[in-house]
Structures are given as structure tokens and as C-alpha cells.
Enzyme design. Structure first.
Site, PDB file in Angstrom:
ATOM      1  N   ASP A 326       1.076  -2.962   4.518  1.00 10.35           N
ATOM      2  CA  ASP A 326       1.804  -2.886   3.265  1.00 10.35           C
ATOM      3  C   ASP A 326       3.280  -3.118   3.574  1.00 10.35           C
ATOM      4  O   ASP A 326       3.777  -2.665   4.609  1.00 10.35           O
ATOM      5  CB  ASP A 326       1.595  -1.502   2.642  1.00 10.35           C
ATOM      6  CG  ASP A 326       2.202  -1.393   1.269  1.00 10.35           C
ATOM      7  OD1 ASP A 326       1.855  -2.211   0.408  1.00 10.35           O
ATOM      8  OD2 ASP A 326       3.019  -0.483   1.052  1.00 10.35           O
ATOM      9  N   ASP A 611       1.253   3.445   2.437  1.00 15.61           N
ATOM     10  CA  ASP A 611       1.788   4.767   2.133  1.00 15.61           C
ATOM     11  C   ASP A 611       1.523   5.209   0.703  1.00 15.61           C
ATOM     12  O   ASP A 611       1.676   6.379   0.386  1.00 15.61           O
ATOM     13  CB  ASP A 611       3.302   4.818   2.403  1.00 15.61           C
ATOM     14  CG  ASP A 611       4.065   3.747   1.625  1.00 15.61           C
ATOM     15  OD1 ASP A 611       3.419   2.999   0.860  1.00 15.61           O
ATOM     16  OD2 ASP A 611       5.297   3.655   1.781  1.00 15.61           O
ATOM     17  N   ASP A 615      -2.899   2.170  -1.748  1.00  9.43           N
ATOM     18  CA  ASP A 615      -3.396   1.749  -0.439  1.00  9.43           C
ATOM     19  C   ASP A 615      -4.659   2.498  -0.015  1.00  9.43           C
ATOM     20  O   ASP A 615      -5.350   2.082   0.917  1.00  9.43           O
ATOM     21  CB  ASP A 615      -2.316   1.981   0.640  1.00  9.43           C
ATOM     22  CG  ASP A 615      -1.078   1.150   0.396  1.00  9.43           C
ATOM     23  OD1 ASP A 615      -1.230  -0.020   0.022  1.00  9.43           O
ATOM     24  OD2 ASP A 615       0.032   1.676   0.564  1.00  9.43           O
TER      25      ASP A 615
END
Length: 875
Positions: A326, A611, A615
Site C-alpha cells: 500500500d 495499514d 487492506d
């Protein structure tokens, strides 16, 4: 879909009055119909269910069968030892699993405790669990959204959605927008507010469209709940090994029975011998040793700022060849930062801003005073973009309150999404200055002059072209661009509509959520080690590619794909195309899961870092889910296999290096145990085949397998790592545990240990004639030769003298303790009776130690030839 309907259509469909809201009676009916506005999950396992689930392993089944048979045959001590091993293995697994699987609980904790709704025509604050579809909800800055809302009113409303969409800045909302396309990404649905997101600016009114598990966060919860954990490569290999060893044990028992009939031996005695061979075929301590070595690896990982939540993740790390990362907060700092500024004909880094230059100082005053954020040593509040502008002043030791001491804001025109501008009027001693900031295209429409080094000139088309080029150059570098303008007034008595007219252009500032400083080097290390880094983000395609290019993740724009384009691909089509893609922009949680699945379909071992709430499903789907410990949500941490306590991408690389070394150590332990067990099988089987007396009793083999072998196996598990392990490509997860010549090495050393044991047994029979004395010598040689053999396992080619005999102090300790325990068993009368052994003489000990050392001597000679062969191949 609610975002593609007008507010009137939504109100009609949900049968709600925007002024009165629902009646208490109607709300109660809907609560019964739709249920409470909270997330559901599967029922939790009890600690006993977790414990018994640890026993579902073929090797455990075989051990249980061996324990039952041993007890039935009167070998109670053998049975007890086996059961103790099973119990220890179950306890280790239970402790690890009991600490994991907290994702659903964390999701529930995200529910907002209170919500302001219209009920019976009045505003009421109620528990968020009581919110129902059709409720009219009031939002203002600092309040969490209790459910998914279709906005019907908005005033400068901005909502922080990074945990859900991955965007690094709050999303501006506009209730008046209606879409006519069902494929609008989550982050672009400007007329929606989603459950568990935070309003940071402005206010809004929305009608509840979805509650509980029907919200976007509820869909994520369902994906987490439905996903199943897969076995890791090592678990799969050990399961296969267990089945093979089980088949071997059964085959040996059958073969021994046939031989006993042919040789007309005592069937009961041969049955005990068959059990001895079956026990020898199974490394009883292997499951426990692998679990303990992994647990020790976990403690080592903590020192590297990585917390492992699930033991098998340690070995899986060593095989990772894809890291799906990410962007926001993982590759970047999750903090908007001004990096460049522009005044006429000059685009420079922000560090070059010189306060002695009048134009530069005017630009700084503008972005700090035309600003509603606050910043001091203890706190900073407001929109992240405005905080970033204040931090420019802090960089040059200027605080907003210092500027406000010499000026007073007397009027303002707040920002709104239509104008894309904000203006303030500040009073100085005898004059007034209007400061305006905002989108460059909007700003140029209301400016007709430009400040060039303190001189006011007309804003010509040529100058506008240069300004737009500078703006586009910054945009191409993924910078968010804001323009600044001003004008001086003699009086504050002008209409509000005239404040933003006839302005003088000052300059531009460009800001970005910058990459972490150490990430570029980490990505380069990954590339050198055969590991591909993939960026997955909620940001727009151009921004994502610019960051990826700067970090060395992607080189061509063709390697980037957006969520809209992903929607047009089936899973099979994505699987086919996946190898050519490195950057995924504007993606949803479902997209992330599909991306991970696509990479896994190619046989890759995939790590996913993240985070946010969005996700969590992909973290759980990946082979290794890595959550950020500082900025990560509880949901992401709960769904992960590993948590980074420093949120540092480079920690992943360190963890992979540690994972590779731990797997190599586990492999050493497994090969060591199997070669030792093969030696036991050969010693017993050859003796039976040649119609000799049995050289070893079942309790001797159990003692060696569970005690003598266990200590060096564990010591090999904590062997110092190879510093050059990252020079090699990732391990092929399909590769056998016995690849690279390990099988030949295992067999030859097994034969050597078996032959040395038989030599000691026949020598004892020849010299002393008694079976007990000869069995004791065979017992000691089997044990001590295996202890010495553990030193051979430290490296397949390097000499133990080059590695350093004392470089693994635990292994040296295991050798000393092992020989000492063997001495105790033989010399203490109670133990000697239990094991049916004879107290050896000094001469006997000299003989058995000397013959056991042959394992090291022959292996060292073999390694000399292996190194010579390797050197010739390099030449």
C-alpha cells in the site's frame, strides 16, 4: 447503489422526511427488520477446540497409535514419552493461535459510540447501534460517520477516508452531485459518507442508506470472515513428509512380520522389534522442534522491529518474491509536505525559499494567513493540506501566531468546492491585504496582475502560459498544486463579492505525501534479491505512477492500471496480464484481493503490506500480511501475519532475510533428524535381515529421538545466519526439502550412522558376549555419533573449522549436555534398570567416542572434494 441516485430518489425510496426524520415507532420497526447497526462474525473457538485442532496432523496420528500399541504391549515408559511430546506440540500451537485472529473484534471496535439523528422532528444523540436505514444523520467536524450515508446537504464538508480508500488527503463531499455511472470508484463517490470515516471540516446531513454488514466496512468484515487460511509451504511439506513416514512405518512393520515368519522367530519378540523400527522411522520430536525453532525465530524478529503473529509466517517470509505494498503510510510518510514553490520564471525546491526576497516572503505570508489550521509545539489541528502550508513557516522558524500578532483577520470567504478558493482579509496598521489561495485554474480567472520581484505588471497570456507550464510540471511529479494571489486595500468596506476580484498573482506551491527516505534503497535490495515490489494505492493513476517511478518500482506508464480498468477484467484475464503490471491506482478492497490472487495464481509467494481497514481482506488473502504498527488500524493488525513496530518498509527486507535464514536452519534440523532416524532404521533392519540379535530396544530409540537428537536439532535452529543469504533468489516454494543434494547427503550419513552402530554392537558381542553390554555400546554410539554429526549440518560445503567450532555455542552445549545425559542414563542404577543398559568401562567409552568421531572425519574429507569440484566449475 446509492451514489447514482438523486437525493430526492433516495428520500422517496427510504420513505423519509428530511425535516422530521423517522418517528420513534418507525425507527423501532426498522431496527427489528434490519437488525442493529454493528458487525457480526463467526463464533470464537474455545481454547479446547484450538488445542484439539493442533492434533489434526498425520504424524500426530501415527504417534498416538504408537503410544497406544506401546502401552498395550506393556512398554508404559515408551507410551508416556510419546504422549508428552504430543502434548508439548499441542500447547505451543494453541498459545500462538489463541493470540491471533483479532480482526473481527477490532472491526467491531471501530463502530461509532454515538450518532446525532433527527427523530420525531428533533435532534437526538443515540447509540450508533440504533441507527437504521432512513435515519437523517447530522455530521460536523470531528464526528465519525455511524453508517453509509447518501448526503442530502453539505457545506465545505471534508471526510478523512484514508483507512477505507487509501487516499492520503481528506475527500471533499458534495451532496448535489449525482452520477449516472455504476462504476464510480469508492474514493470518487463525493455524495456518499461511509461508516467509520471521520469528518474533518465543514458539516453535512445524510440519509442512512446501509447499516451493519451492508456498509462498505461491513463488506470488508464479511470478506475477512469468509476467507480461509492456507497452509504455508513448510506446513505442506511436513504434512507430505508425515504421510510418507507413516507409509514407511507400516511397510516396515509388514516386512518385519514376513521376515519373522520366514526366520521362524518368536512372533511376540518380533512384534516388539517391528514397533522399534516404526518408532525409528518417525522423528517424534520433529513437530515440536519445528514449532520451537519458529518461536525462537519470532523472538529474533522482534529485535528487528517485526512482530510475528503466526509462527508459520517466519518460514514463509523466506520464500516471498512479491511484495504488494500500500502506498499511503507504507511507502510514503502519510503526511502532506510542501516540496517546491514557484514565483515568476523560477521553480525551486522549498528549501531555497529566501525570506529576504520580497516575493518569497509574500508567498509565505499568504499560505500561512489564508489558512484555518493551527500549529504549535504540542498539537496541530486542521486539514492536512493547510497543516503542510503552516509547516513551511515552521521550517523557517515562523509560526502562524507570530504573523497574526502584526495583523488581524477582519473578513473571509471560506473555501468551497465550486470556487475552489479561499480568501482572508487581514488588517495591518493602516492598510488591508486580501490573501487568496486555491486551484490555479480558478485563481487565474480572478487575477489580472503579477508581482515580479516587487514590481507589479500586467498578467499577459505569455505569463499565464509560463505559470500553467510550471503548474503542469509539478503535477507531472505527482505534486498537488496551490496558487497564491493578493491585493492591497485602503478600506475593508467592500462587498464580499468584490474581495476575490482584480488580484495580483504571487506564485505556486507544490506538495506531496513524500516517500519514506529509506524505501528506495529497500526496493533496490528487493530487486537484487529477486523480489518484485508492487504499489497498490487509492490515489489517482498519474500520482501513483510518479511516486512509483521515483522509488524505482515502475519505469513505464503502461505498467500502471486503474481500478476502473480492473473492473473490466475477469479474474482469469487479470491472472494473464498480472506479470506486466507494477502499479495499481484507485483500487477498492475487492480489487486488492483479486490482485493478490492473480499473483498467487502464477505460483508466487505474496506479501501484502498495509495499514488501513481497506487492506485487511488482502492482508489475510496474501501468504504474508504485513501491517504497520504505528499508523496501522487495529483491523489491519488483526488480519496480518506480521506487524512492523517502526512502520519502516526496510524492516520487511530485514524480516525476509531473517526468514530465509530461519528456513535454512529448520531445513538443517529436519535433514539432521531424518538422517539420524535413517541410521536407526538401517541398524535395526540389517541386524534382523542378517538374523542377529536386536541391537537396540524401543526405549533406546525413543530416548535418542526425543532427548539426544532434540538438543542439537534445536541448536541448529538458532545457528547464526548467512550474511550473504540475500544474494540468492527467493526459494522456490515447490522445491523439495531434499533439493540441492540434501537427499544424497541424508542417505549417506544415515548409512554411516547405522553402520557405526552395528560395528559397536558386533564388537560388544565379540568382546563381552552379553547382549545387554553390546546393546549399550550400540546405544551410546548411535547417540554420540548423531551429536557429532550435528556439526556437519552447519554448512553443506564449508569446513566446521572454517565456520568455527564455537561460533554456535548452543550446539557445543548440546554436545556436552548430550554426552553427559548419556553417561547419567548408563551410570545411575534406577535409569540403567529402566533402559536395560550396562555400565561401560573407561576403555568402552574411549572406543565408542572414537568410533563416533568418524562421522565428522568422513564428512570433512567429503567437503574437501566438494569444494575442489566447486572451484573447478567456477574456473
Amino acid at each position: 447503489m446509492w451514489f447514482d441516485k438523486t437525493s430526492e430518489e433516495v428520500l422517496k425510496e427510504l420513505d423519509t422526511n428530511p425535516n422530521e426524520g423517522l418517528s420513534s415507532e418507525e425507527a423501532k420497526k426498522r431496527l427489528e427488520k434490519y437488525g442493529e447497526n454493528k458487525l457480526s462474525s463467526k463464533s470464537k473457538k474455545t481454547i479446547f477446540q484450538i488445542f484439539f485442532s493442533q492434533l489434526k496432523d498425520p504424524m500426530i496420528f501415527i504417534l498416538i497409535a504408537a503410544a497406544i500399541i506401546s502401552a498395550f504391549m506393556g512398554e508404559i515408559s515408551d507410551s508416556i514419552i510419546i504422549l508428552v511430546v504430543i502434548f508439548i506440540n499441542g500447547i505451543v500451537g494453541t498459545i500462538q493461535e489463541f493470540r491471533s485472529e483479532k480482526a473481527m473484534e477490532a472491526l467491531k471496535e471501530l463502530s461509532t459510540p454515538k450518532a446525532v439523528v433527527k427523530r420525531d422532528g428533533d435532534l437526538k444523540e443515540i447509540p450508533s447501534e440504533e441507527v437504521v436505514p432512513g435515519d437523517i444523520v447530522i455530521l460536523d467536524a470531528g464526528r465519525y460517520t455511524p453508517a453509509d450515508l447518501r448526503l442530502i446537504e453539505s457545506a465545505n464538508l471534508k471526510i478523512e477516508e484514508s483507512a477505507l480508500t487509501g487516499e492520503s488527503v481528506p475527500s471533499s463531499k458534495d451532496a448535489s452531485i449525482s452520477f449516472h455511472d455504476e462504476n464510480i470508484p469508492l474514493g470518487d463517490q463525493k455524495n456518499m459518507a461511509f461508516a467509520s470515516t471521520l469528518a474533518t471540516y465543514g458539516r453535512g446531513v445524510g440519509i442512512v442508506a446501509s447499516t451493519g454488514m451492508d456498509t462498505e466496512i461491513g463488506k470488508i468484515a464479511r470478506m475477512l470472515d469468509e476467507s480461509e487460511s492456507e497452509l504455508t509451504p513448510l506446513q505442506k511439506k511436513l504434512a507430505e513428509l508425515s504421510k510418507i513416514l507413516g507409509i514407511v512405518a507400516i511397510a516396515i512393520c509388514a516386512l518385519i512380520f514376513i521376515i519373522s515368519v520366514i526366520q521362524k522367530r518368536d512372533l511376540f519378540e518380533m512384534f516388539l522389534t517391528a514397533i522399534s523400527l516404526a518408532v525409528a522411522a518417525i522423528p517424534e520430536g520433529l513437530p515440536a522442534i519445528v514449532s520451537i525453532v519458529l518461536a525462537i525465530g519470532v523472538q529474533r524478529m522482534i529485535k528487528e522491529n517485526a512482530i510475528i503473529r503466526k509462527l508459520p509466517a517466519v518460514e514463509t517470509l523466506g520464500a516471498v518474491n512479491i511484495i504488494c505494498s500500500d502506498k499511503t503510510g507504507t511507502l510514503t510518510q502519510n503526511k502532506m509536505t510542501v516540496t517546491k514553490f514557484y514565483t515568476y520564471d523560477s521553480l525551486k525546491p522549498i528549501n531555497d525559499l529566501d525570506l529576504s526576497n520580497g516575493s518569497y516572503k509574500l508567498l509565505l505570508d499568504n499560505i500561512m494567513l489564508c489558512n484555518d489550521a493551527t500549529y504549535n509545539e504540542n498539537s496541530k489541528t486542521g486539514d492536512p493540506t493547510e497543516i503542510a502550508l503552516l509547516e513551511v513557516g515552521v521550517k523557517f522558524n515562523i509560526l502562524k501566531n507570530e504573523l497574526e500578532a502584526s495583523s488581524v483577520r477582519v473578513n473571509e470567504v471560506p473555501f468551497d468546492s465550486d470556487r475552489k478558493l479561499m480568501s482572508t482579509m487581514n488588517k495591518y496598521d493602516k492598510n488591508y491585504i486580501v490573501y487568496t489561495k486555491g486551484a490555479i485554474d480558478s485563481l487565474l480567472k480572478i487575477t489580472n496582475k503579477i508581482n515580479i520581484d516587487g514590481h507589479i505588471q500586467d498578467l499577459t497570456e505569455d505569463i499565464k502560459t509560463k505559470i500553467m507550464k510550471a503548474s503542469n510540471d509539478m503535477s507531472d511529479d505527482a505534486l498537488r498544486v496551490l496558487g497564491s494571489a493578493y491585493k492591497e486595500l485602503d478600506s475593508s468596506d467592500i462587498p464580499v463579492g468584490d474581495i476575490e476580484k482584480d488580484l495580483i498573482f504571487i506564485g505556486l506551491v507544490g506538495m506531496i505525501d513524500p516517500p519514506r527516505l529509506e524505501v528506495k534503497d529497500s526496493i533496490a535490495t528487493c530487486k537484487q534479491s529477486g523480489i518484485r515490489t508492487i504499489m497498490i494505492t487509492g490515489d489517482h493513476k498519474n500520482t501513483a505512477f510518479a511516486i512509483a517511478k521515483e522509488l524505482g518500482i515502475a519505469e513505464n506508464y503502461d505498467e500502471t492500471i486503474s481500478g476502473t480498468d480492473l473492473d473490466k477484467l475477469s479474474q482469469d484475464e487479470l491472472n494473464t496480464k498480472i506479470d506486466s503490471l507494477k502499479v495499481f491506482a484507485r483500487v477498492s478492497p475487492e480489487h486488492k484481493v483479486n490482485i493478490v490472487k492473480a499473483f498467487k495464481s502464477k505460483g508466487n509467494i505474496v506479501s501484502m503490506t498495509g495499514d488501513g481497514v481497506n487492506d485487511a481482506p488482502s492482508l489475510k488473502t496474501a501468504d504474508i500480511g504485513v501491517a504497520m504498527g504505528i499508523t496501522g488500524t487495529d483491523v489491519a493488525k488483526g488480519a496480518s501475519d506480521m506487524i512492523l513496530t517502526d512502520d519502516n518498509f526496510s524492516t520487511i527486507v530485514s524480516a525476509i532475510k531473517e526468514g530465509r535464514n530461519i528456513f535454512n536452519n529448520i531445513k538443517k534440523s529436519i535433514i539432521f533428524l531424518l538422517s539420524c532416524n535413517l541410521g536407526e532404521i538401517i541398524a535395526l533392519f540389517v541386524a534382523i535381515l542378517l538374523n542377529w540379535d536386536t541391537p537396540l530396544k524401543p526405549i533406546h530409540i525413543l530416548w535418542v529421538n526425543l532427548i539426544t537428537d532434540t538438543l542439537p536439532a534445536l541448536s541448529l535452529g538458532v545457528d547464526p545466519g548467512d550474511e550473504n543469504v540475500m544474494d540468492n533468489p527467493p526459494r522456490n516454494p515447490k522445491e523439495s526439502l531434499f533439493a540441492g543434494g540434501s537427499s544424497i547427503y541424508l542417505i549417506l550419513n544415515g548409512i554411516l550412522i547405522g553402520v557405526l552402530t552395528l560395528i559397536a554392537f558386533r564388537y560388544g558381542e565379540k568382546v563381552y558376549g552379553t547382549g545387554e553390554h553390546a546393546q549399550t555400546m550400540a546405544f551410546v554410539v548411535l547417540s554420540v555419533s548423531q551429536l557429532f554429526h550435528s556439526f556437519n549440518m552447519r554448512h553443506p560445503k564449508k569446513s566446521i573449522f572454517k565456520i568455527g567450532i564455537f561460533s554456535n555455542k548452543y550446539l557445543v552445549g548440546a554436545l556436552i549436555v548430550g554426552i553427559f545425559l548419556q553417561y547419567i542414563v548408563i551410570t545411575v542404577p534406577f535409569l540403567a534398570n529402566l533402559f536395560n543398559v550396562f555400565n561401560l568401562t573407561i576403555y568402552d567409552w574411549t572406543f565408542v567416542i572414537g568410533i563416533s568421531l568418524i562421522t565428522i572425519v568422513l564428512n570433512e574429507i567429503a567437503k574437501i572434494f566438494m569444494r575442489m569440484k566447486s572451484n573447478k566449475q567456477q574456473i
